[in-house]
Design a protein around this motif. Structure first.
Motif, mmCIF file in Angstrom:
data_model
loop_
_atom_site.group_PDB
_atom_site.id
_atom_site.type_symbol
_atom_site.label_atom_id
_atom_site.label_comp_id
_atom_site.label_asym_id
_atom_site.label_seq_id
_atom_site.Cartn_x
_atom_site.Cartn_y
_atom_site.Cartn_z
ATOM 1 N N HIS A 103 0.777 -1.046 -0.052
ATOM 2 C CA HIS A 103 -0.048 0.024 -0.045
ATOM 3 C C HIS A 103 0.903 1.237 -0.015
ATOM 4 O O HIS A 103 0.417 2.240 -0.346
ATOM 5 C CB HIS A 103 -0.888 0.055 1.295
ATOM 6 C CG HIS A 103 -0.348 0.120 2.506
ATOM 7 N ND1 HIS A 103 0.210 -0.709 3.303
ATOM 8 C CD2 HIS A 103 -0.036 1.503 3.015
ATOM 9 C CE1 HIS A 103 0.805 -0.120 4.325
ATOM 10 N NE2 HIS A 103 0.164 1.239 4.456
ATOM 11 N N ILE A 145 -5.075 -1.065 0.949
ATOM 12 C CA ILE A 145 -5.422 -1.687 -0.325
ATOM 13 C C ILE A 145 -5.990 -3.002 -0.104
ATOM 14 O O ILE A 145 -5.752 -3.863 0.880
ATOM 15 C CB ILE A 145 -3.978 -1.765 -1.178
ATOM 16 C CG1 ILE A 145 -4.275 -2.684 -2.426
ATOM 17 C CG2 ILE A 145 -3.020 -2.838 -0.447
ATOM 18 C CD1 ILE A 145 -3.046 -2.682 -3.357
ATOM 19 N N GLN A 149 -8.029 -6.098 -4.568
ATOM 20 C CA GLN A 149 -7.329 -5.411 -5.341
ATOM 21 C C GLN A 149 -5.736 -5.696 -5.574
ATOM 22 O O GLN A 149 -5.174 -5.804 -6.517
ATOM 23 C CB GLN A 149 -7.033 -3.750 -4.558
ATOM 24 C CG GLN A 149 -8.145 -2.787 -4.876
ATOM 25 C CD GLN A 149 -7.997 -1.662 -3.943
ATOM 26 O OE1 GLN A 149 -7.845 -1.708 -2.667
ATOM 27 N NE2 GLN A 149 -7.587 -0.612 -4.404
#
Length: 182
Positions: A103, A145, A149
């Motif tokens: 992330h 995230i 994803q």
């Protein structure tokens, strides 16, 4: 040496490095890449478990200093500190871990290329991230995230999903393998 937030006992307990490394299949003789090693909670556990090379990659000078001190204090010769994943030899790691790193990346595609490069043909990558919802610890939700994803990104990059499990209320873990033609 002062305690760093990454060494928070609740965080370490939830991540449970020994059990997590067992669950991702790290065994004696496996070379391990800890990308974004932080204070080394996974690196030092892996070094003890595998006895093979453990590449602890960290860009933060503060974290590198902590890793260097711990390596010296524990006389852990099989930990190899690196500032960049590009410094790791190709096809040398049976297991690679990114714990709460994905992330943070502005260019995750470059990292996925490098992960694929350093993994052996039968290598596995483990991604630990914060659930994309409010949890007791972690970054703001908009910086997180989701597992969906992460899965989409890795599948688009030619990896195959192997497993998913949760590590307590804050974290999830996804496992991916290189595809046969990768």
């Amino acid at each position: 040496m002062t305690n760093h937030k990454l060494d928070n006992p609740k965080r370490i307990d939830e991540l449970n490095p020994a059990n997590t490394l067992r669950r991702i299949g790290l065994k004696a003789g496996d070379s391990f890449g800890d990308i974004g090693a932080g204070t080394g909670i996974f690196s030092f556990e892996a070094a003890e478990r595998t006895k093979a090379n453990v590449y602890a990659v960290e860009i933060s000078p503060e974290m590198l200093a902590i890793l260097q001190n711990k390596k010296h204090e524990r006389n852990t010769e099989n930990i190899i500190l690196k500032k960049d994943i590009r410094e790791i030899p190709s096809a040398c790691c049976q297991r690679v871990l990114l714990c709460t790193v994905l992330h943070e990346l502005s260019e995750p595609e470059d990292m996925l290329d490098e992960i694929k490069r350093i993994l052996t043909s039968d290598g596995i990558v483990a991604i630990i991230e914060f659930h994309k919802k409010q949890t007791p610890m972690g970054p703001p939700i908009e910086h997180r995230i989701s597992s969906e994803q992460v899965e989409e990104e890795f599948l688009q990059h030619g990896f195959s999903k192997m497993d998913y499990f949760e590590l307590g209320e804050n974290f999830y873990l996804l496992l991916f393998s290189k595809t046969k033609n990768a």
